[in-house]
Scaffold this motif. Structure first.
Motif, PDB file in Angstrom:
ATOM      1  N   ILE A  62      44.413 -12.791 -39.320  1.00 57.44           N
ATOM      2  CA  ILE A  62      43.953 -11.601 -38.309  1.00 57.44           C
ATOM      3  C   ILE A  62      44.869 -11.764 -37.117  1.00 57.44           C
ATOM      4  N   TRP A  74      42.227  -6.095 -32.230  1.00 57.94           N
ATOM      5  CA  TRP A  74      42.116  -6.755 -33.427  1.00 57.94           C
ATOM      6  C   TRP A  74      42.461  -6.127 -34.685  1.00 57.94           C
ATOM      7  N   GLU A  77      42.793  -2.635 -33.807  1.00 58.23           N
ATOM      8  CA  GLU A  77      41.883  -1.749 -33.325  1.00 58.23           C
ATOM      9  C   GLU A  77      41.352  -2.133 -32.147  1.00 58.23           C
ATOM     10  N   MET A  79      39.346  -3.547 -28.848  1.00 58.15           N
ATOM     11  CA  MET A  79      38.340  -4.515 -28.626  1.00 58.15           C
ATOM     12  C   MET A  79      38.044  -4.417 -27.275  1.00 58.15           C
ATOM     13  N   GLN A  83      32.826  -7.238 -27.989  1.00 59.04           N
ATOM     14  CA  GLN A  83      33.230  -7.228 -29.451  1.00 59.04           C
ATOM     15  C   GLN A  83      34.187  -8.058 -29.983  1.00 59.04           C
ATOM     16  N   LEU A  84      34.937  -8.476 -28.966  1.00 64.40           N
ATOM     17  CA  LEU A  84      35.918  -9.674 -29.349  1.00 64.40           C
ATOM     18  C   LEU A  84      35.220 -10.830 -29.746  1.00 64.40           C
ATOM     19  N   THR A  86      32.127 -11.201 -30.804  1.00 63.54           N
ATOM     20  CA  THR A  86      31.033 -11.044 -31.949  1.00 63.54           C
ATOM     21  C   THR A  86      32.114 -11.136 -33.233  1.00 63.54           C
ATOM     22  N   ARG A  87      33.340 -10.624 -33.166  1.00 63.82           N
ATOM     23  CA  ARG A  87      34.130 -10.638 -34.261  1.00 63.82           C
ATOM     24  C   ARG A  87      34.607 -12.284 -34.540  1.00 63.82           C
ATOM     25  N   ASP A  90      32.022 -14.039 -36.150  1.00 63.15           N
ATOM     26  CA  ASP A  90      31.987 -13.752 -37.511  1.00 63.15           C
ATOM     27  C   ASP A  90      32.933 -14.613 -38.398  1.00 63.15           C
ATOM     28  N   ALA A  91      34.155 -14.374 -38.000  1.00 60.46           N
ATOM     29  CA  ALA A  91      35.142 -14.842 -38.519  1.00 60.46           C
ATOM     30  C   ALA A  91      35.234 -16.489 -38.593  1.00 60.46           C
TER      31      ALA A  91
END
Length: 136
Positions: A62, A74, A77, A79, A83-84, A86-87, A90-91
C-alpha cells in the motif's frame, strides 16, 4: 645448591621437551583420520523424484502518500481521516498483512506524519516502512 638455579654445575635444563607433545598430537591425528569415514557413513537411498512450486504469497503493498498540504493519498486516491481509518482496518484483516509504504513530502508537517502512523498502528497494521529518495 638450590633447586632451579641456573648455575653451570647443575643438571637442570630449563628447555621444554616437546617430544611427548608431538607424540600425543600424532596419535590424535591418526585417531581423527580413522574416525572421519565412520562419521560420513550414510544409507544410500534412491528417493522418488517430484516437482513442486513453492506457495509464497507476497504481501500487498500500500503506497500511502502525504503531500505538503497534509493531504493523504491511498494508492494515489485522495482520502480523508475517516476513509483512511476504514481502509487501514480493512487492510489489517487481510492475510498476509499488507506492507504500508509511507511517502511524505519534504516540507510535510511532522504532526501529520505522526497522525498517519498512529492511525496505522491503531488500525492494526504492523508492517510499515518509509520511502525516501537517494540524494543526487
Amino acid at each position: 645448591m638450590a633447586m632451579g638455579s641456573l648455575s653451570d654445575d647443575d643438571d637442570f635444563n630449563p628447555e621444554i621437551n616437546t617430544t611427548p607433545l608431538v607424540d600425543v598430537m600424532l596419535v590424535l591425528l591418526i585417531i581423527f583420520i580413522m574416525t572421519i569415514p565412520v562419521i560420513n557413513h550414510a544409507v544410500k537411498l534412491d528417493l522418488p523424484r517430484a516437482t513442486s512450486q513453492p506457495n509464497d504469497t507476497k504481501p500487498e503493498t500500500i503506497n500511502l502518500s502525504i503531500d505538503a498540504q497534509g493531504q493523504v493519498f491511498w494508492n494515489n486516491e485522495l482520502m480523508d481521516e475517516t476513509q483512511l481509518a476504514t481502509r487501514i482496518a480493512d487492510a489489517a484483516k487481510v492475510t498476509p498483512q499488507p506492507e504500508l509504504h509511507l511517502r511524505a513530502d519534504r516540507i510535510t508537517p511532522y504532526e501529520k506524519v505522526a497522525q498517519v502512523m498512529s492511525a496505522a498502528q491503531t488500525g492494526g497494521l504492523t508492517k510499515m516502512g518509509f520511502v525516501t529518495e537517494i540524494p543526487k
